[in-house]
Write an enzyme that holds these catalytic residues in place. Structure first.
Site, PDB file in Angstrom:
ATOM      1  N   SER A 102       0.843  -1.371  -0.023  1.00  0.00           N
ATOM      2  CA  SER A 102      -0.013   0.057  -0.071  1.00  0.00           C
ATOM      3  C   SER A 102       0.755   1.174   0.089  1.00  0.00           C
ATOM      4  O   SER A 102       0.250   2.357   0.002  1.00  0.00           O
ATOM      5  CB  SER A 102      -0.973   0.024   1.164  1.00  0.00           C
ATOM      6  OG  SER A 102      -0.231   0.069   2.293  1.00  0.00           O
ATOM      7  N   LYS A 118      -6.058   3.607   9.122  1.00  0.00           N
ATOM      8  CA  LYS A 118      -5.171   4.664   8.385  1.00  0.00           C
ATOM      9  C   LYS A 118      -5.727   5.960   8.541  1.00  0.00           C
ATOM     10  O   LYS A 118      -4.885   6.978   8.696  1.00  0.00           O
ATOM     11  CB  LYS A 118      -4.986   4.023   7.152  1.00  0.00           C
ATOM     12  CG  LYS A 118      -4.086   2.967   6.866  1.00  0.00           C
ATOM     13  CD  LYS A 118      -3.998   2.496   5.286  1.00  0.00           C
ATOM     14  CE  LYS A 118      -3.112   1.199   5.256  1.00  0.00           C
ATOM     15  NZ  LYS A 118      -3.065   0.925   3.666  1.00  0.00           N
TER      16      LYS A 118
END
Length: 199
Positions: free
Chosen positions: A126, A169
């Site tokens: 990611s 996140k």
């Protein structure tokens, strides 16, 4: 505190105050000043998921004049993250004109990509868009905007794939007082489902 109770095998009365918070939580990893100053060209804040939740991390890229172009990666990166950096490098190199990068830049430089806190192992795909952005920022000698963090997997053809851990996140971005985040478009539904106080 829980550990203290178990070790002493009795109830413990604790008062948490600004003066003793570091005793329980440790020193702050980043000061607000570090997070929100203008980052130099080649440095971009990413968002990552760990077993303890979300976190911010920085991707740093520098250019070292060298006759043979190459990519060097450091920061105790796992195999998947090394692959992500190679994909980001290949994508940016093959599309340098699209980004306004001089053709000679990658031909004449060894690129060193580093993810700080080298003692901490890191892995996963990611950080791909963060690495690609760091490379373009470096090549153009242009810092990214302030208070920006991002996450997303990138393919060799430049597609941005969805990632996991959106909630964690986003929480990490809020803790870091980040004002703008970039997520893959396919994660829009995950973001939409988050409670308003997190968004």
């Amino acid at each position: 505190i829980a550990t203290q109770i178990v070790r002493q095998n009795q109830e413990v009365t604790v008062k948490i105050q600004p003066g003793n918070i570091e005793e329980y939580l440790g020193k702050p990893k980043f000061t607000e000043d570090k997070l929100h100053k203008v980052l130099p060209a080649g440095v971009v804040m990413g968002l990552a998921w760990t077993s303890l939740g979300g976190t911010t991390l920085f991707i740093e890229a520098i250019a070292i004049p060298e006759k043979n172009r190459a990519l060097k990666q450091t920061g105790q990166l796992g195999n998947v993250m090394i692959e992500s950096s190679t994909i980001a490098y290949s994508y940016i190199m093959s599309n340098y004109k699209k980004f306004g990068v001089a053709e000679e830049f990658f031909k004449e430089n060894l690129i060193h990509l580093h993810v700080p806190t080298g003692a901490t192992p890191k892995d996963g795909p990611s950080a791909g868009i963060t690495m690609a952005t760091a490379l373009v920022s470096l090549a153009l000698n242009q810092p990214v905007i302030r208070n920006l963090a991002m996450t997303g997997e990138i393919t060799l053809t430049g597609k941005v794939l969805p990632i996991g851990g959106v909630k964690e996140k986003v929480i990490a971005a809020r803790h870091a007082k980040v004002k703008t985040i970039i997520l893959p478009e396919e994660n829009q539904k995950d973001f939409a489902e988050l409670p308003d106080h997190i968004k």
